[in-house]
Scaffold this active site. Structure first.
Site, PDB file in Angstrom:
ATOM      1  N   GLU A 257      51.087  44.940  35.614  1.00 43.68           N
ATOM      2  CA  GLU A 257      51.903  42.772  36.116  1.00 43.68           C
ATOM      3  C   GLU A 257      53.307  42.411  36.394  1.00 43.68           C
ATOM      4  O   GLU A 257      53.526  42.051  35.123  1.00 43.68           O
ATOM      5  CB  GLU A 257      50.944  42.101  35.481  1.00 43.68           C
ATOM      6  CG  GLU A 257      49.548  41.759  35.389  1.00 43.68           C
ATOM      7  CD  GLU A 257      48.893  41.818  34.136  1.00 43.68           C
ATOM      8  OE1 GLU A 257      49.259  40.544  32.777  1.00 43.68           O
ATOM      9  OE2 GLU A 257      47.185  40.798  34.397  1.00 43.68           O
TER      10      GLU A 257
ATOM     11  N   GLU B 170      41.803  44.489  36.218  1.00 43.33           N
ATOM     12  CA  GLU B 170      41.078  44.068  34.431  1.00 43.33           C
ATOM     13  C   GLU B 170      40.598  42.563  35.304  1.00 43.33           C
ATOM     14  O   GLU B 170      40.796  41.954  36.871  1.00 43.33           O
ATOM     15  CB  GLU B 170      42.817  43.325  33.911  1.00 43.33           C
ATOM     16  CG  GLU B 170      43.500  44.510  33.221  1.00 43.33           C
ATOM     17  CD  GLU B 170      44.001  44.422  32.368  1.00 43.33           C
ATOM     18  OE1 GLU B 170      44.575  42.300  31.766  1.00 43.33           O
ATOM     19  OE2 GLU B 170      45.042  44.673  32.614  1.00 43.33           O
TER      20      GLU B 170
HETATM   21  C1  BGP Z   1      46.424  41.510  31.514  1.00 47.54           C
HETATM   22  C2  BGP Z   1      46.842  43.118  30.664  1.00 47.54           C
HETATM   23  C3  BGP Z   1      46.453  43.201  29.613  1.00 47.54           C
HETATM   24  C4  BGP Z   1      45.707  42.269  28.870  1.00 47.54           C
HETATM   25  C5  BGP Z   1      45.498  41.038  29.235  1.00 47.54           C
HETATM   26  C6  BGP Z   1      44.251  40.251  28.110  1.00 47.54           C
HETATM   27  O1  BGP Z   1      47.337  40.873  31.129  1.00 47.54           O
HETATM   28  O2  BGP Z   1      47.439  43.968  31.400  1.00 47.54           O
HETATM   29  O3  BGP Z   1      47.349  44.000  28.687  1.00 47.54           O
HETATM   30  O4  BGP Z   1      46.021  42.362  27.189  1.00 47.54           O
HETATM   31  O5  BGP Z   1      46.026  40.709  30.208  1.00 47.54           O
HETATM   32  O6  BGP Z   1      45.333  39.529  27.398  1.00 47.54           O
HETATM   33  P1  BGP Z   1      45.218  39.212  25.720  1.00 47.54           P
HETATM   34  O7  BGP Z   1      45.981  40.444  25.832  1.00 47.54           O
HETATM   35  O8  BGP Z   1      46.911  38.491  26.226  1.00 47.54           O
HETATM   36  O9  BGP Z   1      44.055  38.515  25.652  1.00 47.54           O
END
Ligand code: BGP
Length: 481
Positions: free
Chosen positions: A168, A380
């Site tokens: 990201e 993801e």
């Molecule tokens: C993405 C990241 C992850 C993950 C996910 C969920 O941006 O790559 O590391 O955590 O988001 O986000 P959050 O944990 O803030 O809910």
């Protein structure tokens, strides 16, 4: 409308995690601090959220976790290597126990027929490098990243085909939120961010070239957070703002990775805003060479975005995550003279203010395929929620099942329209630390029994989504009910 009911033969089914969010053992077996260990201690002190010291204790539970993934039928698993675990000082002496941990994990996955998909950097720069020169703030990071990449590719390359360099990058550059601090001194100096972005592109390019050099049959990609930006209305100024947001937040990163060049309208905007960055002779040649080694794009898809024409005179502002887990608490991004974020009234949201938009996934997949003709992997996608562990050990998460089902349908439609999709690795295999909401906000198919205050024994439980996903995998995505 649903066009086809199948995923390609050999499609990889799994889920994703990242090292600092799940491993724990943050100061064990020779590992030293990384940036996220420090940042999460700060988050703990300020908000009471769990820090990274134990996380999901995956370091000690990895065999059980892999067995549960195998029970679901996983054929892939995306995880990241904790740089400071294998090279505690960033470069130099390796840490034998840390190196061994990833051998064990990869061997365990392979023994269960699970293809490892490895991210090199998921937000956790060794503190040694941050303290030495400010991390991504310095050009030195390019060579140090290449050193690290060479080390892990040499060590694990014979066992791992799919490599993701950076997680990201656009999020890291665009958000002020503490999870995305590029260096600990960073105070959202926008100019500095675009220079760091250039260093990331160069570091990525070096690593991509190394994947092709050191891994026979190796495939290199990077995972980008991908939200399509919709215009708030069909007023031409809003449509222009959406065009600008897509170029600024999405194409600027993909053009560098895939075409080896910078998007012209974005470069012109950065110059007008005084945010242009230094490009040394040879830099663009390296970025171009890296793009020739870019095999697939990792897509992290959670939501779409909505923008309108920027309010004249509005100052730059980054989007801030909802930290309290009640709907409506979100700050929208402003890029002066370019676009201004706003709420999309046509779609619903999670309790953490994430817009829910499965069709947006079909939109980005088809848009990227039409533009770049590149294979993609979902790295993801998922639903963060407060799950409840019932007395009998069950966890009922119909909201997660509904979310994933709708996104799988969107993927089927995109495949029918020509998208070459390799894998689905939703977030997350098991519960882990959220970047902004501790352990209370859960994404996993497997429940990890701990709270922000009490780590307990991190016992694992199967959620309803575990059984549902198992059946989806068993039918290669045919049966989503
Ligand atoms: C993405 C990241 C992850 C993950 C996910 C969920 O941006 O790559 O590391 O955590 O988001 O986000 P959050 O944990 O803030 O809910």
């Amino acid at each position: 409308m649903e066009y086809v009911n199948s995923f390609p033969e050999g499609f990889l089914w799994g889920a994703a995690t990242s090292a600092y969010q799940c491993e724990g053992a943050a100061a064990e077996d020779g590992k030293k601090d990384n940036q996220q260990d420090v940042i999460n201690r700060e988050i703990h002190d300020e908000y009471g959220y769990a820090d990274a010291s134990v996380a999901s204790d995956h370091y000690h539970h990895y065999k059980e976790d892999v067995a549960l993934m195998a029970e679901m039928g996983f054929t892939s698993y995306r995880f990241s290597i904790n740089w400071a675990r294998v090279l505690p000082d960033g470069v130099g002496e390796p840490n034998p126990k840390g190196v061994e941990f990833y051998h064990n994990l990869i061997d365990e996955l392979r023994a269960h027929g699970i293809e490892p998909v490895v991210t090199m950097w998921h937000y956790d720069l060794p503190m040694a490098l941050v303290n030495k020169y400010g991390g991504w703030a310095s050009r030195q990071i390019i060579d140090d990243f290449a050193y690290y990449a060479r080390f892990i590719l040499t060590e694990y390359g014979s066992k791992v085909k799919y490599w993701l360099t950076i997680n990201e990058q656009s999020i890291v550059v665009n958000y002020i939120d503490r999870k995305n601090k590029i260096s600990m001194e960073d105070k959202f100096n926008p100019k500095f961010r675009y220079q760091a972005n250039h260093y990331m592109n160069l570091a990525h390019a070096k690593a991509a070239i190394l994947v092709h050099e050191l891994v026979p049959g190796g495939q290199c990609g990077a995972a980008l957070d991908m939200a399509p930006y919709y215009p708030h209305t069909c007023a031409p100024a809003d449509v222009m703002a959406a065009k600008n947001a897509n170029a600024f937040k999405n194409y600027f990163y993909m053009d560098a990775y895939i075409r080896g060049e910078y998007t012209e309208s974005v470069m012109a905007y950065l110059k007008r805003q005084g945010l242009d960055f230094e490009i040394l002779p040879g830099d663009m040649e390296l970025i171009k060479k890296g793009s020739e080694c870019f095999d697939f794009l990792g897509i992290n898809y959670y939501q779409s975005g909505c923008v309108k024409a920027p309010t004249p005179g509005a100052s730059r502002r980054s989007k801030e995550n909802n930290k309290i887990g009640k709907g409506g608490h979100v700050t929208y991004e402003v890029q002066p003279d370019l676009f201004e974020g706003c709420k999309n009234e046509n779609i619903g949201e999670t309790d953490f203010s994430m817009p829910i938009d499965p069709m947006g996934l079909q939109y980005v997949l088809e848009d990227i395929n039409d533009r770049y003709h590149i294979p993609m992997m979902i790295c993801e996608n998922g639903f963060g929620a407060y799950d409840v562990l019932e007395k009998d050990g069950s966890i009922h998460d119909p909201y997660r099942i509904a979310y994933i089902r709708a996104h799988l349908k969107a993927m089927k439609n995109a495949i029918a329209n020509g998208v070459k999709l390799i894998a689905y690795n939703p977030w997350s295999a098991f519960d882990l630390l959220s970047t902004s909401n501790g352990i209370a906000k859960r994404y996993g198919f497997i429940y990890v029994d701990r709270t922000d205050d009490d780590v307990k024994e991190c016992k694992r439980y199967r959620k309803d989504s575990f059984y549902w996903y198992k059946n989806v995998i068993a039918t290669n995505g045919k049966n989503l009910e």
